[in-house]
Design a protein around this motif. Structure first.
Motif, PDB file in Angstrom:
ATOM      1  N   UNK A  54       0.844  -1.205   0.000  1.00 29.27           N
ATOM      2  CA  UNK A  54       0.000   0.000   0.000  1.00 29.27           C
ATOM      3  C   UNK A  54       0.877   1.252   0.000  1.00 29.27           C
ATOM      4  N   UNK A  55       1.843   1.291   0.906  1.00 27.12           N
ATOM      5  CA  UNK A  55       2.683   2.479   1.069  1.00 27.12           C
ATOM      6  C   UNK A  55       3.565   2.751  -0.157  1.00 27.12           C
ATOM      7  N   UNK A  56       3.979   1.712  -0.853  1.00 27.61           N
ATOM      8  CA  UNK A  56       4.869   1.880  -2.003  1.00 27.61           C
ATOM      9  C   UNK A  56       4.169   2.509  -3.202  1.00 27.61           C
ATOM     10  N   UNK A  57       2.865   2.334  -3.289  1.00 30.94           N
ATOM     11  CA  UNK A  57       2.119   2.873  -4.417  1.00 30.94           C
ATOM     12  C   UNK A  57       2.095   1.980  -5.644  1.00 30.94           C
ATOM     13  N   UNK A  58       2.758   0.829  -5.598  1.00 25.34           N
ATOM     14  CA  UNK A  58       2.805  -0.012  -6.798  1.00 25.34           C
ATOM     15  C   UNK A  58       1.425  -0.536  -7.178  1.00 25.34           C
ATOM     16  N   UNK A  59       0.567  -0.757  -6.209  1.00 28.66           N
ATOM     17  CA  UNK A  59      -0.790  -1.202  -6.516  1.00 28.66           C
ATOM     18  C   UNK A  59      -1.577  -0.087  -7.196  1.00 28.66           C
ATOM     19  N   UNK A  60      -1.318   1.154  -6.794  1.00 27.32           N
ATOM     20  CA  UNK A  60      -1.997   2.292  -7.400  1.00 27.32           C
ATOM     21  C   UNK A  60      -1.744   2.329  -8.900  1.00 27.32           C
ATOM     22  N   UNK A  61      -0.524   2.042  -9.294  1.00 24.83           N
ATOM     23  CA  UNK A  61      -0.189   2.073 -10.721  1.00 24.83           C
ATOM     24  C   UNK A  61      -0.991   1.036 -11.494  1.00 24.83           C
ATOM     25  N   UNK A  62      -1.191  -0.157 -10.921  1.00 19.03           N
ATOM     26  CA  UNK A  62      -1.993  -1.199 -11.587  1.00 19.03           C
ATOM     27  C   UNK A  62      -3.453  -0.780 -11.670  1.00 19.03           C
ATOM     28  N   UNK A  63      -3.976  -0.213 -10.584  1.00 15.02           N
ATOM     29  CA  UNK A  63      -5.369   0.234 -10.572  1.00 15.02           C
ATOM     30  C   UNK A  63      -5.554   1.359 -11.586  1.00 15.02           C
ATOM     31  N   UNK A  64      -4.662   2.306 -11.609  1.00 17.97           N
ATOM     32  CA  UNK A  64      -4.760   3.433 -12.541  1.00 17.97           C
ATOM     33  C   UNK A  64      -4.663   2.962 -13.989  1.00 17.97           C
ATOM     34  N   UNK A  65      -3.776   2.024 -14.272  1.00 17.12           N
ATOM     35  CA  UNK A  65      -3.649   1.490 -15.631  1.00 17.12           C
ATOM     36  C   UNK A  65      -4.946   0.807 -16.060  1.00 17.12           C
ATOM     37  N   UNK A  66      -5.568   0.082 -15.148  1.00 15.45           N
ATOM     38  CA  UNK A  66      -6.840  -0.577 -15.441  1.00 15.45           C
ATOM     39  C   UNK A  66      -7.937   0.452 -15.695  1.00 15.45           C
ATOM     40  N   UNK A  67      -7.941   1.511 -14.886  1.00 12.00           N
ATOM     41  CA  UNK A  67      -8.931   2.575 -15.061  1.00 12.00           C
ATOM     42  C   UNK A  67      -8.767   3.241 -16.431  1.00 12.00           C
ATOM     43  N   UNK A  68      -7.555   3.553 -16.802  1.00 11.34           N
ATOM     44  CA  UNK A  68      -7.294   4.192 -18.089  1.00 11.34           C
ATOM     45  C   UNK A  68      -7.705   3.274 -19.237  1.00 11.34           C
ATOM     46  N   UNK A  69      -7.406   1.982 -19.115  1.00  8.52           N
ATOM     47  CA  UNK A  69      -7.803   1.009 -20.124  1.00  8.52           C
ATOM     48  C   UNK A  69      -9.325   0.974 -20.261  1.00  8.52           C
ATOM     49  N   UNK A  70     -10.025   0.933 -19.146  1.00 10.28           N
ATOM     50  CA  UNK A  70     -11.484   0.913 -19.175  1.00 10.28           C
ATOM     51  C   UNK A  70     -12.069   2.163 -19.798  1.00 10.28           C
ATOM     52  N   UNK A  71     -11.518   3.312 -19.438  1.00 14.54           N
ATOM     53  CA  UNK A  71     -12.002   4.571 -20.002  1.00 14.54           C
ATOM     54  C   UNK A  71     -11.795   4.586 -21.518  1.00 14.54           C
ATOM     55  N   UNK A  72     -10.684   4.024 -21.962  1.00 13.45           N
ATOM     56  CA  UNK A  72     -10.415   3.941 -23.391  1.00 13.45           C
ATOM     57  C   UNK A  72     -11.392   3.042 -24.116  1.00 13.45           C
ATOM     58  N   UNK A  73     -12.017   2.150 -23.389  1.00 13.39           N
ATOM     59  CA  UNK A  73     -13.008   1.240 -23.975  1.00 13.39           C
ATOM     60  C   UNK A  73     -14.438   1.745 -23.767  1.00 13.39           C
ATOM     61  N   UNK A  74     -14.556   2.952 -23.220  1.00 16.88           N
ATOM     62  CA  UNK A  74     -15.882   3.545 -23.027  1.00 16.88           C
ATOM     63  C   UNK A  74     -16.570   3.143 -21.740  1.00 16.88           C
ATOM     64  N   UNK A  75     -15.841   2.520 -20.835  1.00 19.42           N
ATOM     65  CA  UNK A  75     -16.434   2.125 -19.558  1.00 19.42           C
ATOM     66  C   UNK A  75     -16.339   3.317 -18.613  1.00 19.42           C
ATOM     67  N   UNK A  76     -17.495   3.738 -18.118  1.00 14.46           N
ATOM     68  CA  UNK A  76     -17.516   4.896 -17.230  1.00 14.46           C
ATOM     69  C   UNK A  76     -18.280   4.647 -15.940  1.00 14.46           C
ATOM     70  N   UNK A  77     -18.586   3.392 -15.673  1.00 18.86           N
ATOM     71  CA  UNK A  77     -19.292   3.068 -14.434  1.00 18.86           C
ATOM     72  C   UNK A  77     -19.037   1.611 -14.072  1.00 18.86           C
ATOM     73  N   UNK A  78     -19.272   1.302 -12.814  1.00 15.41           N
ATOM     74  CA  UNK A  78     -19.184  -0.084 -12.365  1.00 15.41           C
ATOM     75  C   UNK A  78     -20.498  -0.447 -11.693  1.00 15.41           C
ATOM     76  N   UNK A  79     -20.918  -1.662 -11.814  1.00 11.13           N
ATOM     77  CA  UNK A  79     -20.286  -2.660 -12.680  1.00 11.13           C
ATOM     78  C   UNK A  79     -20.619  -2.395 -14.143  1.00 11.13           C
TER      79      UNK A  79
END
Length: 108
Positions: A54-79
Motif C-alpha cells: 500500500x505504502x509503495x504505491x505499486x498497486x496504485x499504478x496497476x489500478x490506474x492502468x486498469x482505469x485508463x484502459x477501461x475509459x479507453x473502452x468507453x467504460x464509465x461506471x461499475x459494474x
C-alpha cells in the motif's frame, strides 16, 4: 488498492469478498488504511507485506492502468457487463436475458 495488494499474497478474491461482506463498516471507516489492514489481518495475510505494498504505491499504478484502459473502452461506471463484447447495462433483466440468448444462439 487493497485487492491488488491482497493479490500479491494470492488473496484477491478473499479480500474482495471481505470488502463486500463488510461494506457498511468499510464505508463508515472510509475504507481507510487501518480498515484495509484489519481486513488483511482477518484473512491471515502478512500485514507487513500488505502495508509495504500500500505504502509503495505499486498497486496504485496497476489500478490506474486498469482505469485508463477501461475509459479507453468507453467504460464509465461499475459494474459494467459485456456479453460477447457488447456492453449490457442497467437494471433491466430482459436486456441481460436477451443478450445471453443471442450469445448462445451465435455460439458454435
Amino acid at each position: 488498492m487493497g485487492t491488488e495488494c491482497a493479490a500479491e499474497q494470492d488473496k484477491f478474491w478473499e479480500f474482495h469478498d471481505a470488502i463486500f461482506d463488510n461494506w457498511s463498516d468499510g464505508r463508515q471507516n472510509g475504507f481507510g488504511f487501518l480498515w484495509l489492514q484489519g481486513t488483511a489481518e482477518s484473512l491471515a495475510m502478512d500485514t507487513t507485506q500488505f502495508e509495504e505494498c500500500i505504502q509503495s504505491g505499486r498497486a496504485f499504478e496497476r489500478v490506474r492502468a486498469s482505469q485508463i484502459d477501461g475509459m479507453g473502452r468507453g467504460i464509465n461506471s461499475t459494474p459494467s457487463v459485456f456479453i460477447n463484447g457488447v456492453r449490457v447495462g442497467g437494471a433491466d433483466y430482459e436486456a441481460y436475458r436477451s443478450a445471453i440468448e443471442d450469445a448462445l444462439e451465435s455460439s458454435p
